[in-house]
Design a protein around this motif. Sequence first.
Motif, short mmCIF file in Angstrom:
data_model
loop_
_atom_site.label_atom_id
_atom_site.label_comp_id
_atom_site.label_asym_id
_atom_site.label_seq_id
_atom_site.Cartn_x
_atom_site.Cartn_y
_atom_site.Cartn_z
N ARG A 1 0.83 -1.21 0.00
CA ARG A 1 0.00 0.00 0.00
C ARG A 1 0.86 1.26 0.00
O ARG A 1 0.61 2.19 -0.77
CB ARG A 1 -0.91 -0.01 1.23
CG ARG A 1 -1.90 1.17 1.27
CD ARG A 1 -2.64 1.23 2.58
NE ARG A 1 -1.76 1.60 3.68
CZ ARG A 1 -1.37 2.85 3.95
NH1 ARG A 1 -1.76 3.85 3.16
NH2 ARG A 1 -0.58 3.10 4.97
N GLN A 2 1.90 1.28 0.84
CA GLN A 2 2.71 2.49 0.97
C GLN A 2 3.58 2.73 -0.26
O GLN A 2 3.78 3.87 -0.66
CB GLN A 2 3.55 2.42 2.24
CG GLN A 2 2.73 2.47 3.51
CD GLN A 2 3.57 2.88 4.71
OE1 GLN A 2 4.16 3.95 4.74
NE2 GLN A 2 3.62 1.99 5.71
N VAL A 3 4.11 1.66 -0.85
CA VAL A 3 4.92 1.82 -2.06
C VAL A 3 4.05 2.38 -3.19
O VAL A 3 4.44 3.34 -3.87
CB VAL A 3 5.57 0.49 -2.48
CG1 VAL A 3 6.13 0.59 -3.90
CG2 VAL A 3 6.67 0.10 -1.52
N HIS A 4 2.86 1.80 -3.38
CA HIS A 4 1.99 2.27 -4.46
C HIS A 4 1.48 3.69 -4.18
O HIS A 4 1.36 4.51 -5.11
CB HIS A 4 0.80 1.32 -4.64
CG HIS A 4 1.12 0.12 -5.46
ND1 HIS A 4 1.68 -1.03 -4.93
CD2 HIS A 4 1.00 -0.11 -6.79
CE1 HIS A 4 1.86 -1.91 -5.89
NE2 HIS A 4 1.46 -1.38 -7.04
N GLN A 5 1.19 3.97 -2.93
CA GLN A 5 0.73 5.32 -2.58
C GLN A 5 1.78 6.35 -2.92
O GLN A 5 1.47 7.44 -3.45
CB GLN A 5 0.39 5.36 -1.09
CG GLN A 5 -0.24 6.67 -0.62
CD GLN A 5 -0.57 6.62 0.86
OE1 GLN A 5 0.31 6.49 1.72
NE2 GLN A 5 -1.87 6.70 1.16
N GLU A 6 3.03 6.03 -2.67
CA GLU A 6 4.13 6.95 -2.96
C GLU A 6 4.31 7.11 -4.47
O GLU A 6 4.50 8.23 -4.97
CB GLU A 6 5.41 6.45 -2.31
CG GLU A 6 6.49 7.48 -2.19
CD GLU A 6 7.67 6.98 -1.37
OE1 GLU A 6 8.00 7.58 -0.35
OE2 GLU A 6 8.27 5.95 -1.78
N LEU A 7 4.25 6.01 -5.20
CA LEU A 7 4.41 6.08 -6.66
C LEU A 7 3.27 6.85 -7.31
O LEU A 7 3.47 7.54 -8.32
CB LEU A 7 4.48 4.66 -7.24
CG LEU A 7 5.75 3.86 -6.96
CD1 LEU A 7 5.61 2.43 -7.46
CD2 LEU A 7 6.97 4.52 -7.58
N ASP A 8 2.07 6.76 -6.73
CA ASP A 8 0.91 7.44 -7.30
C ASP A 8 1.03 8.97 -7.21
O ASP A 8 0.28 9.68 -7.88
CB ASP A 8 -0.37 6.98 -6.61
CG ASP A 8 -0.75 5.56 -7.00
OD1 ASP A 8 -0.22 5.06 -8.01
OD2 ASP A 8 -1.55 4.94 -6.27
N THR A 9 1.93 9.46 -6.39
CA THR A 9 2.08 10.92 -6.24
C THR A 9 2.92 11.52 -7.36
O THR A 9 3.03 12.74 -7.46
CB THR A 9 2.74 11.26 -4.89
OG1 THR A 9 4.09 10.75 -4.87
CG2 THR A 9 1.95 10.67 -3.73
N LEU A 10 3.54 10.64 -8.20
CA LEU A 10 4.48 11.14 -9.21
C LEU A 10 3.97 10.97 -10.63
O LEU A 10 3.18 10.07 -10.92
CB LEU A 10 5.81 10.38 -9.10
CG LEU A 10 6.65 10.58 -7.85
CD1 LEU A 10 7.90 9.74 -7.97
CD2 LEU A 10 7.01 12.04 -7.66
N ASP A 11 4.45 11.84 -11.48
CA ASP A 11 4.33 11.63 -12.92
C ASP A 11 5.57 10.87 -13.33
O ASP A 11 6.68 11.41 -13.36
CB ASP A 11 4.25 12.97 -13.66
CG ASP A 11 4.26 12.79 -15.18
OD1 ASP A 11 4.17 11.63 -15.63
OD2 ASP A 11 4.37 13.81 -15.88
N LEU A 12 5.42 9.58 -13.64
CA LEU A 12 6.58 8.72 -13.86
C LEU A 12 7.21 8.88 -15.24
O LEU A 12 8.19 8.22 -15.56
CB LEU A 12 6.18 7.25 -13.64
CG LEU A 12 5.69 6.92 -12.22
CD1 LEU A 12 5.31 5.45 -12.13
CD2 LEU A 12 6.74 7.25 -11.19
N ASN A 13 6.64 9.74 -16.07
CA ASN A 13 7.19 9.92 -17.42
C ASN A 13 8.40 10.86 -17.40
O ASN A 13 8.27 12.07 -17.50
CB ASN A 13 6.11 10.48 -18.35
CG ASN A 13 4.99 9.49 -18.57
OD1 ASN A 13 5.24 8.30 -18.72
ND2 ASN A 13 3.75 9.98 -18.58
N GLY A 14 9.57 10.27 -17.23
CA GLY A 14 10.80 11.04 -17.31
C GLY A 14 11.26 11.69 -16.03
O GLY A 14 12.33 12.31 -16.00
N ASP A 15 10.46 11.59 -14.96
CA ASP A 15 10.85 12.22 -13.70
C ASP A 15 11.72 11.25 -12.91
O ASP A 15 11.37 10.81 -11.82
CB ASP A 15 9.60 12.60 -12.90
CG ASP A 15 9.92 13.62 -11.81
OD1 ASP A 15 11.09 13.99 -11.67
OD2 ASP A 15 8.98 14.01 -11.09
#
Length: 453
Positions: free
Chosen positions: A291-305
């Motif tokens: 839950r915590q890993v996905h919650q953290e990833l969901d806060t980002l725009d993963l395209n190139g950041d």
Amino acid sequence: MNTIPTVKSTSGLIRTFRQLNAIVRPLEFMERRRAKYGDFYQVTFKNSPPTIMTCNPQAIEDIFTASPDKFRVGKGNRILSFLVGDNSLLLLDGKIHKRRRKLLMPPFHGESLDRCSQQIVEITSKVSDRLELNKPFKVRHLTQEITMRVILSVIFGIDSGTRSDRLRELLTTLLDTFNNPLNSSLIFFPKLQKDWGKHSPWGKFLRIKQEIRALIFAEIKDRRKAIQRDREEYQDILSLLIMAKDEKGEGMSDEELHDELITLLFAGHETTASALAWLFYWIHYLPEVDRQVHQELDTLDLNGDYRAIANLPYLNATINETLRIYPIVSGAFARVLTQPMSIMDREFQTDTWFMISIYNLHHQEEIYLNADQFIPERFLTRNYSNYEYLPFGGGNRRCIGSALALLEMKLVTATILSRFELALTSKHPMLPVRRGLTLAPPASFEMIATAKV
């Protein structure tokens, strides 16, 4: 001087049995030894210098902060010469080691490392696109192909082509020679290293190794010619190493380049593949971590950041805990004293061997409360010293590719979890198995991927 607990020499048959036990059940073996003898003890063998085994942070600090000329490490790594060659950084000591390490370091830091991010994400996307949804897949196969393609791309600047494809195939086959405890015995018992023909384990290994050698020498030859035409075009590790010069203006020979490339290919691929497999297991074995890993990833725009991904605190903590609880390499390189030295207020003579148990260190309750439990939060609330936490070894022998390995783990995980929902096929606890010199998840470890909702 306090008496050091001692494991005394035994007969050849009993010693062989103990070696086999350590190969087949490495964690049990290390845990029993520490429970019986403590965190600083001596092993004696007939007609051999004593060996000191330790997971004591103070002893580790004494060893790591000592002048490098007080130890020979290459001698302790001779067991690896059959795989990496005599010119590998792992087998060098003194000024030669320092000079070679200085040549090898730049490609693994700064701008060179930044350039790897795009390659890692593109390769991960390309490989994971081939996953069959809703069907079990071998996690090791996925992580192994990704890390093999990444290391070939980072080192040679190529991800496809006849030579690259053949190298990838051969390297994977070669490493699979040691994919279980029985085959791993070939490493620890040199008498088993006999060529009984191309179908025998060692004979097969030697023939594959020879073909890999020919391919790497051909790549070095072609790259030297290409660099003469245009130095600016090539920024991969092989090219940077070919162009690198020491303070005397000298570069590496083809033989030295070959041995270093082999070392980087094996160390940069095998260990990271295992660590990634463990990371996927722990994230999905523990719902709160998931839950915590996905919650953290969901806060980002993963395209190139990429830098934002690399700096995610909970993902970092989860990776650190993955490398703590089951370190891929259970012990640091052996160090052999070149002169008398005091360690832990005890005097030791020349030729004494020192072995550091990373696994036992990482499971000390005095340092890691509830050490047998997977708790990423411990890395959010405390900074551990370089003598308490050392998944990449330490001192002047710390793994030069550690920054690349950590970056790769972060970007591969973020890329796959942003594209797929993963689930374990079994909720039974998973324990490490011997894979060559490393501790890895079982080859049977499977997961199921479904489309991201």
